[in-house]
Design a protein around this motif. Structure first.
Motif, PDB file in Angstrom:
ATOM      1  N   THR A  99      35.791 -11.641   6.512  1.00 20.41           N
ATOM      2  CA  THR A  99      34.423 -11.138   6.384  1.00 20.41           C
ATOM      3  C   THR A  99      33.591 -12.125   5.567  1.00 20.41           C
ATOM      4  OG1 THR A  99      34.721  -9.948   4.297  1.00 20.41           O
ATOM      5  CG2 THR A  99      35.403  -8.807   6.328  1.00 20.41           C
ATOM      6  N   PRO A 100      32.268 -11.972   5.574  1.00 25.61           N
ATOM      7  CA  PRO A 100      31.428 -12.863   4.761  1.00 25.61           C
ATOM      8  C   PRO A 100      31.783 -12.836   3.273  1.00 25.61           C
ATOM      9  CG  PRO A 100      30.084 -11.714   6.375  1.00 25.61           C
ATOM     10  CD  PRO A 100      31.454 -11.098   6.445  1.00 25.61           C
ATOM     11  N   ARG A 101      32.402 -11.762   2.805  1.00 28.15           N
ATOM     12  CA  ARG A 101      32.812 -11.673   1.391  1.00 28.15           C
ATOM     13  C   ARG A 101      34.213 -12.229   1.169  1.00 28.15           C
ATOM     14  NH1 ARG A 101      31.885  -5.594  -0.395  1.00 28.15           N
ATOM     15  NH2 ARG A 101      32.723  -6.496  -2.319  1.00 28.15           N
ATOM     16  N   GLY A 102      34.829 -12.787   2.203  1.00 31.27           N
ATOM     17  CA  GLY A 102      36.160 -13.363   2.062  1.00 31.27           C
ATOM     18  C   GLY A 102      37.285 -12.362   2.126  1.00 31.27           C
ATOM     19  N   GLU A 103      37.004 -11.154   2.618  1.00 30.57           N
ATOM     20  CA  GLU A 103      38.053 -10.152   2.758  1.00 30.57           C
ATOM     21  C   GLU A 103      38.727 -10.297   4.122  1.00 30.57           C
ATOM     22  OE1 GLU A 103      35.480  -6.857   2.327  1.00 30.57           O
ATOM     23  OE2 GLU A 103      35.854  -6.626   0.168  1.00 30.57           O
ATOM     24  N   ILE A 104      39.980  -9.852   4.195  1.00 33.66           N
ATOM     25  CA  ILE A 104      40.744  -9.934   5.436  1.00 33.66           C
ATOM     26  C   ILE A 104      40.773  -8.562   6.112  1.00 33.66           C
ATOM     27  CG2 ILE A 104      43.116 -10.075   6.318  1.00 33.66           C
ATOM     28  CD1 ILE A 104      42.069 -12.772   6.053  1.00 33.66           C
ATOM     29  N   ARG A 105      40.546  -8.573   7.426  1.00 35.44           N
ATOM     30  CA  ARG A 105      40.696  -7.374   8.240  1.00 35.44           C
ATOM     31  C   ARG A 105      41.602  -7.719   9.416  1.00 35.44           C
ATOM     32  NH1 ARG A 105      38.820  -5.611   4.348  1.00 35.44           N
ATOM     33  NH2 ARG A 105      36.976  -4.299   4.032  1.00 35.44           N
ATOM     34  N   LEU A 106      42.563  -6.874   9.681  1.00 35.50           N
ATOM     35  CA  LEU A 106      43.497  -7.073  10.788  1.00 35.50           C
ATOM     36  C   LEU A 106      42.939  -6.421  12.043  1.00 35.50           C
ATOM     37  CD1 LEU A 106      46.764  -6.162   8.861  1.00 35.50           C
ATOM     38  CD2 LEU A 106      45.818  -8.444   9.244  1.00 35.50           C
ATOM     39  N   ILE A 107      42.872  -7.177  13.120  1.00 36.68           N
ATOM     40  CA  ILE A 107      42.392  -6.625  14.378  1.00 36.68           C
ATOM     41  C   ILE A 107      43.490  -6.779  15.431  1.00 36.68           C
ATOM     42  CG2 ILE A 107      39.977  -7.103  13.858  1.00 36.68           C
ATOM     43  CD1 ILE A 107      40.174  -9.572  15.663  1.00 36.68           C
ATOM     44  N   ASP A 108      43.353  -6.035  16.531  1.00 29.69           N
ATOM     45  CA  ASP A 108      44.286  -6.154  17.649  1.00 29.69           C
ATOM     46  C   ASP A 108      45.712  -5.787  17.227  1.00 29.69           C
ATOM     47  OD1 ASP A 108      45.198  -6.575  20.154  1.00 29.69           O
ATOM     48  OD2 ASP A 108      45.071  -8.754  20.112  1.00 29.69           O
ATOM     49  N   LEU A 109      45.951  -4.515  17.006  1.00 31.88           N
ATOM     50  CA  LEU A 109      47.245  -4.036  16.530  1.00 31.88           C
ATOM     51  C   LEU A 109      48.168  -3.586  17.665  1.00 31.88           C
ATOM     52  CD1 LEU A 109      46.185  -1.909  13.409  1.00 31.88           C
ATOM     53  CD2 LEU A 109      46.601  -4.370  13.597  1.00 31.88           C
ATOM     54  N   GLU A 110      48.050  -4.178  18.853  1.00 31.25           N
ATOM     55  CA  GLU A 110      48.832  -3.689  19.986  1.00 31.25           C
ATOM     56  C   GLU A 110      50.330  -3.898  19.806  1.00 31.25           C
ATOM     57  OE1 GLU A 110      48.406  -5.755  23.760  1.00 31.25           O
ATOM     58  OE2 GLU A 110      47.371  -7.393  22.738  1.00 31.25           O
ATOM     59  N   THR A 111      50.745  -4.884  19.007  1.00 35.78           N
ATOM     60  CA  THR A 111      52.179  -5.082  18.790  1.00 35.78           C
ATOM     61  C   THR A 111      52.668  -4.425  17.505  1.00 35.78           C
ATOM     62  OG1 THR A 111      51.831  -7.155  17.625  1.00 35.78           O
ATOM     63  CG2 THR A 111      52.104  -7.292  20.017  1.00 35.78           C
ATOM     64  N   ALA A 112      51.782  -3.805  16.743  1.00 25.57           N
ATOM     65  CA  ALA A 112      52.196  -3.140  15.502  1.00 25.57           C
ATOM     66  C   ALA A 112      53.035  -1.911  15.822  1.00 25.57           C
ATOM     67  CB  ALA A 112      50.968  -2.741  14.688  1.00 25.57           C
ATOM     68  N   VAL A 113      53.952  -1.598  14.924  1.00 20.48           N
ATOM     69  CA  VAL A 113      54.812  -0.426  15.105  1.00 20.48           C
ATOM     70  C   VAL A 113      54.929   0.324  13.787  1.00 20.48           C
ATOM     71  CG1 VAL A 113      56.143  -1.440  16.998  1.00 20.48           C
ATOM     72  CG2 VAL A 113      56.944  -1.728  14.645  1.00 20.48           C
ATOM     73  N   GLU A 114      55.120   1.610  13.900  1.00 16.84           N
ATOM     74  CA  GLU A 114      55.351   2.466  12.745  1.00 16.84           C
ATOM     75  C   GLU A 114      56.831   2.801  12.685  1.00 16.84           C
ATOM     76  OE1 GLU A 114      53.621   6.603  10.711  1.00 16.84           O
ATOM     77  OE2 GLU A 114      52.865   5.905  12.667  1.00 16.84           O
ATOM     78  N   GLU A 115      57.415   2.606  11.518  1.00 15.78           N
ATOM     79  CA  GLU A 115      58.856   2.822  11.362  1.00 15.78           C
ATOM     80  C   GLU A 115      59.238   4.235  11.795  1.00 15.78           C
ATOM     81  OE1 GLU A 115      59.703   2.051   7.287  1.00 15.78           O
ATOM     82  OE2 GLU A 115      58.877   0.019   7.346  1.00 15.78           O
ATOM     83  N   GLY A 116      60.274   4.313  12.631  1.00 15.62           N
ATOM     84  CA  GLY A 116      60.785   5.595  13.072  1.00 15.62           C
ATOM     85  C   GLY A 116      60.045   6.215  14.243  1.00 15.62           C
ATOM     86  N   LEU A 117      58.932   5.617  14.674  1.00 19.61           N
ATOM     87  CA  LEU A 117      58.156   6.193  15.776  1.00 19.61           C
ATOM     88  C   LEU A 117      58.049   5.273  16.985  1.00 19.61           C
ATOM     89  CD1 LEU A 117      55.133   7.949  14.023  1.00 19.61           C
ATOM     90  CD2 LEU A 117      57.161   9.009  15.007  1.00 19.61           C
TER      91      LEU A 117
END
Length: 887
Positions: free
Chosen positions: A373-391
């Protein structure tokens, strides 16, 4: 350059080289054996690439007509194929089908080109009446089955598997100037037009839809009951689009992600989007990803609406800051860059730790799917390969160079370790973005970290941190938070060095590069002489850029003995009835040039004797694939033979270029596929080079005036590099990040220097001297000739010859280029290999691989003439006069 998704289409077969998807071996038990049992003995079945063609006896297919496409999900594909085959055999209708289950998985996959996505079976009716009967028979037979929507077609009635379009069948085509086939349709009045095979249904204006009341339109511009409006597309894949849009209820910008059903296996794209919405909701309180707004179905497609994040991808953020992009970076530049990078990456590590604490791992974590972001913060986009443990089950989708050699995500610890590796790969990209070549050579990460670190003055702790995060043993990798804390502490107490010019001897890798070429040439194939860029499979294996002629030229230019059989291979190609196109870099004009230099004058003259440029060449202006290159090759023939017919042909090309020139503020430009590239290959500078030589040959002042006006157009596109020095973009209005031979600074400067050599006008020399700083670099993101370091080095060697008073300066700079190429070279049995397009696979061709890079090293150390420039015909007496003026 090809789109990244198209390149990936050529990386699924072989881990070393680009190969067509159709080169995969097939499992006949999947589809071939069942269909063979259905086909009568009189029918023929043959394989062509990914397809099996089934043809009845004495089949007489029309050149064009209505075609039927049948799609299917994998689970019912064998049944759908068997039913369709039996139906088509009964009606005597020819068809083809995907050769096996893996081929169908590819066709239904996210990364397949959208225009062909989902086409499992293609049916070829004999005419309109046959088309109506066959599609209705299939409609009855395949009722109840489902498959992906074929984007190039219209769906038949309410079937979920039947689609149709009008297009080529037996197919008329022409060969474009770059050697590619262009499929054509013949209108009733006899004129030819393109057979459009894109991802949108196209009906020629001289036809009507046979079933106009039975069509169903795809999703409109407004979605969700009219709440969301699409403004523009951000990206596309076969699985759907990503769009910038508006939330009309809230009056705010949003991102809208689309998922088509049955793409990626079963309901994969839609279920992945549904999972992503769930994970975004879980992570929403952390503010580490876009806030989820809505998930819904509109028509048959699923949509996810999420917060629009202001900022740029980490890839873009880094690209604007790399110190090595500057010609003379200072210590302050490096200190500022390291401070920015470590601050942002420390935040990145914290974000990753927060996500892991929530029981989520990311899987595909690259600088393409992180926003700053313009303030130097990180945002994660495109979470199609992300997984939740146990689900969730792990998703096998990854960005090359951002996963370990043996990725494991089968338990929380291994999933987090894989994310740590990806974090380290992103930190490597903060040094230089060469990640795509890591699957070819993991040690390249450390070569680049060491080389750039030494030159930029980076403390050794940076390379050590990257090495720790990229450790082959997952359990040895530190957490990103700990790694960044240690790195920042070390940097706080360690002095940053002063960027310096590396003083090591200029490397000479030519013998090792050609040794690898020799080894590959021993395994020449009919479809490619040596491993090359994907373009060789879309054109032919004999041209200069990607084929055998370019390899032969590299050997001849360096005074090397070509591999046994290479000259014969090019000769055989030149006599082949297969159309090759007539251009300089891709077709007969370049092949003739090389064959003449190889002593095969008779066959070269046979290729040159075509008196007039064909329609395909007339359609493009440039040196590499159009009229200018075709004409330049004829000038070569005229100079070598003195035959006036060749000069007449070159004049014809020049006259055509003058007729088609577009005047803008006293300059001339030429349109190239509705674009306006800048530089040697396709831009006005390249056209100007041909017109300059034509003026020298003919004495016709019209060509001299036009040449100057053409070069002036590209000069007017001048921008500034990070050092506020002259630099040229790759296209009009583009960013000045392309100082390459094919497009951008190196090509413009190469042509401008030759104008000075030919005319002695000091204004050209002044432009060269003003722009030379953009070439005084050591690093770029590719090593190749057309779009990489070797091409910049070639221009520096040009300048050393044209401006002898500065020869040492330019030769030294070319030596630094050679040092920058060194870390790219991949040790292989027999020698050193060069990574080609986007560093994804090894290439040995002239444009992107060993032949072009090896030729540069040969010229640097042993001298040679520039390639395809006709420098031997430039007046050289001008130099001495202007040396005195400079002194």
């Amino acid at each position: 350059m090809k789109r990244h998704t198209d390149l990936l289409h050529y990386t699924a077969v072989d881990r070393e080289f680009f190969e067509p998807y159709g080169h995969r071996s097939i499992d006949e038990a999947d589809f071939v054996v069942p269909v063979r049992r259905i086909l009568p003995k009189q029918w023929t079945m043959r394989r062509a690439g990914i397809w099996m063609h089934c043809t009845p006896p004495a089949a007489d297919l029309p050149s064009q007509g209505w075609k039927i496409h049948v799609s299917s999900v994998a689970s019912t594909a064998r049944i759908v194929l068997s039913i369709a085959a039996a139906t088509l055999v009964a009606s005597g209708t020819a068809f083809k089908f995907a050769a096996d289950g893996r081929m169908l998985d590819g066709l239904n996959g996210k990364r397949w080109p959208r225009g062909g996505s989902g086409k499992f079976i293609t049916v070829y009716p004999r005419g309109i009446d046959d088309f109506r009967r066959v599609i209705d028979d299939l409609y009855v037979a395949l009722s109840g089955y489902a498959g992906p929507y074929v984007l190039s077609d219209r769906r038949y009635r309410d079937s979920r598997v039947l689609h149709y379009r009008y297009g080529g069948i037996a197919g008329e085509h022409r060969v474009a100037a770059d050697g590619r086939r262009e499929w054509l349709l013949r209108a009733p009045d006899g004129h030819m037009e393109a057979d459009r095979r894109g991802p949108i249904f196209h009906l020629p204006d001289w036809l009507r839809d046979p079933f106009p009341k039975d069509t169903t339109e795809l999703a409109p511009a407004t979605l969700g009951g009219g709440r969301y409006r699409i403004r523009r597309a951000l990206s596309f894949s076969a699985a759907g689009g990503v769009y910038f849009g508006e939330d009309l209820d809230e009056g705010r910008p949003v991102v809208i992600k689309e998922a088509r059903p049955f793409i990626g296996g079963g309901d994969s794209a839609a279920s992945t989007l549904r999972k992503e919405f769930r994970l975004l909701r879980r992570l929403a309180p952390l503010r580490v990803a876009p806030a989820p707004i809505a998930h819904f179905k509109d028509w048959e497609h699923s949509y996810l609406v999420e917060e629009y994040i202001e900022g740029e991808t980490l890839r873009g953020w880094l690209a604007r800051r790399y110190p090595w992009l500057k010609i003379r970076p200072t210590r302050d530049d490096v200190v500022h860059y390291l401070d920015e990078v470590t601050t942002v990456f420390a935040r990145f590590a914290e974000v990753l730790a927060q996500v892991h604490k929530e029981g989520v791992s990311l899987g595909d974590l690259s600088f393409h799917n992180c926003m700053v972001t313009p303030r130097g913060e990180i945002r994660l986009i495109d979470l199609e390969t992300a997984v939740e443990e146990g689900l969730d089950l792990p998703v096998d989708l990854r960005t090359p160079g951002f996963t370990s050699a043996r990725p494991r995500r089968d338990d929380p610890a291994s999933a987090r370790a894989e994310d740590a590796y990806a974090f380290g790969a992103n930190l490597l990209a903060a040094v230089i973005p060469i990640n795509a070549m890591l699957p070819l050579d993991r040690s390249a990460a450390f070569r680049f970290a060491q080389s750039i670190g030494d030159e930029m003055g980076y403390p050794p702790a940076l390379a050590a941190t990257i090495a720790a995060l990229l450790d082959d043993v997952a359990a040895q990798r530190p957490s990103p938070v700990d790694a960044m804390a240690t790195l920042r502490e070390t940097l706080a107490t360690t002095s940053v060095g002063i960027p310096s010019v590396t003083q090591e001897p200029t490397p000479d890798h030519a013998d090792a590069i050609f040794a690898y070429l020799d080894a590959c040439a021993a395994h020449a194939r009919p479809d490619r002489y040596v491993p090359a860029g994907p373009e060789v499979f879309e054109t032919h294996p004999w041209g200069v850029a990607h084929g055998a002629a370019g390899v032969l030229h590299a050997y001849l230019r360096g005074g090397r003995t070509p591999p046994q059989g290479l000259v014969a291979y090019v000769l055989e190609g030149s006599r082949s009835p297969k159309p090759r196109g007539a251009s300089l870099m891709y077709g007969d004009a370049g092949m003739a040039w090389v064959l003449f230099d190889a002593g095969e004058g008779e066959q070269a003259l046979a290729l040159w004797r075509d008196g007039s440029p064909d329609d395909a060449i007339r359609a493009r202006p440039g040196v590499y694939d159009g009229l200018a290159g075709w004409g330049l090759s004829r000038l070569k023939a005229w100079h070598e033979t003195g035959a006036s017919a060749f000069l007449a042909s070159a004049r014809e090309a020049g006259d055509l270029l003058l007729e088609r020139a577009i005047e803008t503020d006293g300059t001339l430009r030429w349109a190239h596929d509705d674009a306006h590239p800048v530089g040697l290959a396709h831009g006005a500078a390249g056209v100007a080079l041909f017109l300059l030589h034509l003026w020298l040959a003919s004495g016709d002042e019209r060509f001299r005036i036009a040449a100057d006006a053409g070069l002036a157009f590209d000069h007017a596109q001048r921008g500034l590099n990070p050092d506020d020095k002259a630099s040229w973009p790759g296209e009009v209005g583009g960013a000045t990040r392309f100082p390459y031979l094919r497009r951008g600074t190196a090509g413009v400067v190469a042509v401008t220097a030759r104008f000075f050599a030919a005319t002695g006008e000091t204004r050209y020399r002044d432009i060269v001297f003003d722009a030379e700083a953009d070439l005084m670099r050591r690093y770029a993101i590719a090593p190749g000739l057309f779009d990489g370091l070797a091409g910049i080095g070639e221009t520096l060697l040009d300048l050393a010859e044209i401006f002898p008073e500065r020869a040492l300066r330019y030769a030294t700079a070319a030596g630094r280029i050679a040092g920058g190429i060194s870390p790219f070279l991949i040790p292989r049995k027999g020698g050193l290999a060069v990574p080609g397009a986007e560093l994804l696979r090894i290439s040995c061709d002239f444009a992107t691989g060993n032949a072009g890079v090896g030729a540069f090293f040969d010229r640097l150390h042993r001298g040679a003439a520039a390639s395809f420039m006709l420098d031997e015909r430039l007046p050289r007496a001008m130099h001495a006069r202007d040396v005195e003026a400079v002194a």
